[in-house]
Design a protein around this motif. Structure first.
Motif, PDB file in Angstrom:
ATOM      1  N   PRO A  24      69.989  90.395  44.865  1.00 27.21           N
ATOM      2  CA  PRO A  24      70.738  91.369  45.668  1.00 27.21           C
ATOM      3  C   PRO A  24      70.991  92.662  44.879  1.00 27.21           C
ATOM      4  O   PRO A  24      71.115  92.617  43.650  1.00 27.21           O
ATOM      5  N   PRO A  25      71.066  93.796  45.573  1.00 30.58           N
ATOM      6  CA  PRO A  25      71.269  95.083  44.885  1.00 30.58           C
ATOM      7  C   PRO A  25      72.474  95.117  43.948  1.00 30.58           C
ATOM      8  O   PRO A  25      72.390  95.670  42.859  1.00 30.58           O
ATOM      9  N   TRP A  26      73.601  94.496  44.334  1.00 32.46           N
ATOM     10  CA  TRP A  26      74.775  94.509  43.456  1.00 32.46           C
ATOM     11  C   TRP A  26      74.498  93.796  42.141  1.00 32.46           C
ATOM     12  O   TRP A  26      74.964  94.205  41.079  1.00 32.46           O
ATOM     13  N   LEU A  27      73.676  92.724  42.196  1.00 29.82           N
ATOM     14  CA  LEU A  27      73.350  91.966  41.000  1.00 29.82           C
ATOM     15  C   LEU A  27      72.331  92.727  40.137  1.00 29.82           C
ATOM     16  O   LEU A  27      72.412  92.700  38.909  1.00 29.82           O
ATOM     17  N   GLN A  28      71.403  93.425  40.781  1.00 29.83           N
ATOM     18  CA  GLN A  28      70.478  94.284  40.032  1.00 29.83           C
ATOM     19  C   GLN A  28      71.258  95.317  39.232  1.00 29.83           C
ATOM     20  O   GLN A  28      70.997  95.527  38.043  1.00 29.83           O
ATOM     21  N   THR A  29      72.232  95.940  39.886  1.00 29.97           N
ATOM     22  CA  THR A  29      73.046  96.964  39.227  1.00 29.97           C
ATOM     23  C   THR A  29      73.800  96.363  38.039  1.00 29.97           C
ATOM     24  O   THR A  29      73.877  96.973  36.968  1.00 29.97           O
ATOM     25  N   LEU A  30      74.331  95.160  38.218  1.00 30.22           N
ATOM     26  CA  LEU A  30      75.057  94.503  37.135  1.00 30.22           C
ATOM     27  C   LEU A  30      74.128  94.207  35.952  1.00 30.22           C
ATOM     28  O   LEU A  30      74.503  94.407  34.799  1.00 30.22           O
ATOM     29  N   LEU A  31      72.915  93.757  36.222  1.00 31.51           N
ATOM     30  CA  LEU A  31      71.968  93.464  35.136  1.00 31.51           C
ATOM     31  C   LEU A  31      71.607  94.733  34.368  1.00 31.51           C
ATOM     32  O   LEU A  31      71.542  94.720  33.135  1.00 31.51           O
ATOM     33  N   TRP A  32      71.368  95.835  35.076  1.00 30.38           N
ATOM     34  CA  TRP A  32      71.097  97.117  34.402  1.00 30.38           C
ATOM     35  C   TRP A  32      72.291  97.499  33.524  1.00 30.38           C
ATOM     36  O   TRP A  32      72.128  97.929  32.386  1.00 30.38           O
ATOM     37  N   TYR A  33      73.503  97.336  34.073  1.00 28.37           N
ATOM     38  CA  TYR A  33      74.707  97.680  33.314  1.00 28.37           C
ATOM     39  C   TYR A  33      74.838  96.813  32.061  1.00 28.37           C
ATOM     40  O   TYR A  33      75.170  97.310  30.980  1.00 28.37           O
ATOM     41  N   MET A  34      74.580  95.512  32.197  1.00 30.51           N
ATOM     42  CA  MET A  34      74.677  94.618  31.045  1.00 30.51           C
ATOM     43  C   MET A  34      73.684  95.023  29.961  1.00 30.51           C
ATOM     44  O   MET A  34      74.001  94.989  28.781  1.00 30.51           O
ATOM     45  N   ARG A  35      72.500  95.430  30.357  1.00 30.84           N
ATOM     46  CA  ARG A  35      71.510  95.894  29.390  1.00 30.84           C
ATOM     47  C   ARG A  35      71.986  97.170  28.710  1.00 30.84           C
ATOM     48  O   ARG A  35      71.917  97.309  27.494  1.00 30.84           O
ATOM     49  N   ASP A  36      72.461  98.120  29.497  1.00 36.94           N
ATOM     50  CA  ASP A  36      72.851  99.430  28.967  1.00 36.94           C
ATOM     51  C   ASP A  36      74.089  99.376  28.082  1.00 36.94           C
ATOM     52  O   ASP A  36      74.235 100.198  27.185  1.00 36.94           O
ATOM     53  N   SER A  37      74.984  98.429  28.334  1.00 40.02           N
ATOM     54  CA  SER A  37      76.256  98.404  27.611  1.00 40.02           C
ATOM     55  C   SER A  37      76.282  97.422  26.438  1.00 40.02           C
ATOM     56  O   SER A  37      77.344  97.155  25.885  1.00 40.02           O
ATOM     57  N   MET A  38      75.140  96.904  26.052  1.00 48.13           N
ATOM     58  CA  MET A  38      75.071  95.976  24.918  1.00 48.13           C
ATOM     59  C   MET A  38      75.599  96.652  23.659  1.00 48.13           C
ATOM     60  O   MET A  38      75.278  97.807  23.400  1.00 48.13           O
ATOM     61  N   TYR A  81      63.510  89.349  33.579  1.00 51.10           N
ATOM     62  CA  TYR A  81      63.228  90.112  32.362  1.00 51.10           C
ATOM     63  C   TYR A  81      63.441  91.585  32.649  1.00 51.10           C
ATOM     64  O   TYR A  81      63.125  92.061  33.747  1.00 51.10           O
ATOM     65  N   ILE A  82      63.935  92.294  31.662  1.00 50.24           N
ATOM     66  CA  ILE A  82      63.893  93.756  31.669  1.00 50.24           C
ATOM     67  C   ILE A  82      63.071  94.139  30.450  1.00 50.24           C
ATOM     68  O   ILE A  82      63.436  93.800  29.314  1.00 50.24           O
ATOM     69  N   ILE A  83      61.942  94.785  30.708  1.00 44.03           N
ATOM     70  CA  ILE A  83      61.008  95.143  29.648  1.00 44.03           C
ATOM     71  C   ILE A  83      60.972  96.659  29.496  1.00 44.03           C
ATOM     72  O   ILE A  83      60.754  97.378  30.473  1.00 44.03           O
ATOM     73  N   GLU A  84      61.180  97.109  28.253  1.00 38.23           N
ATOM     74  CA  GLU A  84      61.154  98.545  27.970  1.00 38.23           C
ATOM     75  C   GLU A  84      59.834  98.913  27.315  1.00 38.23           C
ATOM     76  O   GLU A  84      59.479  98.397  26.257  1.00 38.23           O
ATOM     77  N   ASP A  85      59.093  99.776  27.980  1.00 46.55           N
ATOM     78  CA  ASP A  85      57.855 100.333  27.445  1.00 46.55           C
ATOM     79  C   ASP A  85      58.154 101.739  26.941  1.00 46.55           C
ATOM     80  O   ASP A  85      59.225 102.277  27.207  1.00 46.55           O
ATOM     81  N   PRO A  86      57.206 102.364  26.242  1.00 49.02           N
ATOM     82  CA  PRO A  86      57.479 103.706  25.713  1.00 49.02           C
ATOM     83  C   PRO A  86      57.865 104.745  26.771  1.00 49.02           C
ATOM     84  O   PRO A  86      58.642 105.648  26.482  1.00 49.02           O
ATOM     85  N   ASP A  87      57.373 104.596  28.004  1.00 52.60           N
ATOM     86  CA  ASP A  87      57.640 105.634  29.005  1.00 52.60           C
ATOM     87  C   ASP A  87      58.419 105.173  30.238  1.00 52.60           C
ATOM     88  O   ASP A  87      58.721 105.972  31.115  1.00 52.60           O
ATOM     89  N   HIS A  88      58.764 103.872  30.344  1.00 55.19           N
ATOM     90  CA  HIS A  88      59.537 103.394  31.491  1.00 55.19           C
ATOM     91  C   HIS A  88      60.161 102.028  31.188  1.00 55.19           C
ATOM     92  O   HIS A  88      59.835 101.398  30.182  1.00 55.19           O
ATOM     93  N   ILE A  89      61.048 101.574  32.096  1.00 54.54           N
ATOM     94  CA  ILE A  89      61.711 100.279  31.968  1.00 54.54           C
ATOM     95  C   ILE A  89      61.521  99.547  33.298  1.00 54.54           C
ATOM     96  O   ILE A  89      61.719 100.125  34.368  1.00 54.54           O
ATOM     97  N   THR A  90      61.152  98.260  33.221  1.00 57.37           N
ATOM     98  CA  THR A  90      60.874  97.487  34.429  1.00 57.37           C
ATOM     99  C   THR A  90      61.694  96.211  34.460  1.00 57.37           C
ATOM    100  O   THR A  90      61.776  95.499  33.465  1.00 57.37           O
ATOM    101  N   MET A  91      62.285  95.931  35.626  1.00 55.52           N
ATOM    102  CA  MET A  91      62.970  94.662  35.862  1.00 55.52           C
ATOM    103  C   MET A  91      62.048  93.803  36.711  1.00 55.52           C
ATOM    104  O   MET A  91      61.566  94.255  37.758  1.00 55.52           O
TER     105      MET A  91
END
Length: 93
Positions: free
Chosen positions: A15-29, A77-87
């Motif tokens: 769900p979109p709310w959970l996607q947002t939470l996962l992005w936030y958890m990654r960003d706020s590590m 998974y959230i994978i960070e490549d040199p030019d983008h990030i993919t969930m």
């Protein structure tokens, strides 16, 4: 900031709310260095959504349990490549 993408599996399963939470958890590590691969194990704990967030190098683990009407069971998974990030879902890797 790098562009962010989600796969079709994420779009239809998480769900979109959970996607947002996962992005936030990654960003706020709070780690000295963020690994290119972030792992999220989503499971049900009764009527709660359990999220276990981990990375291998440097070692990191954080668990969150929140109320959820329809908890999701998945490995993301959230994978960070040199030019983008993919969930993406683990099975889409």
């Amino acid at each position: 900031m790098k562009p962010r993408y989600i796969t079709r599996g994420i779009q239809t399963t998480i769900p979109p709310w959970l996607q947002t939470l996962l992005w936030y958890m990654r960003d706020s590590m709070e780690v000295p260095e963020r690994d290119y691969l972030q792992i999220f194990r989503l499971s049900c704990d009764g009527e709660h959504q359990r999220i276990e967030h981990a990375q291998e190098q440097p070692e990191y683990k954080h668990v969150v349990v929140i109320p959820g009407e329809q908890p999701v069971k998945a490995k993301v998974y959230i994978i960070e490549d040199p030019d983008h990030i993919t969930m993406l879902l683990a099975e889409e890797y």
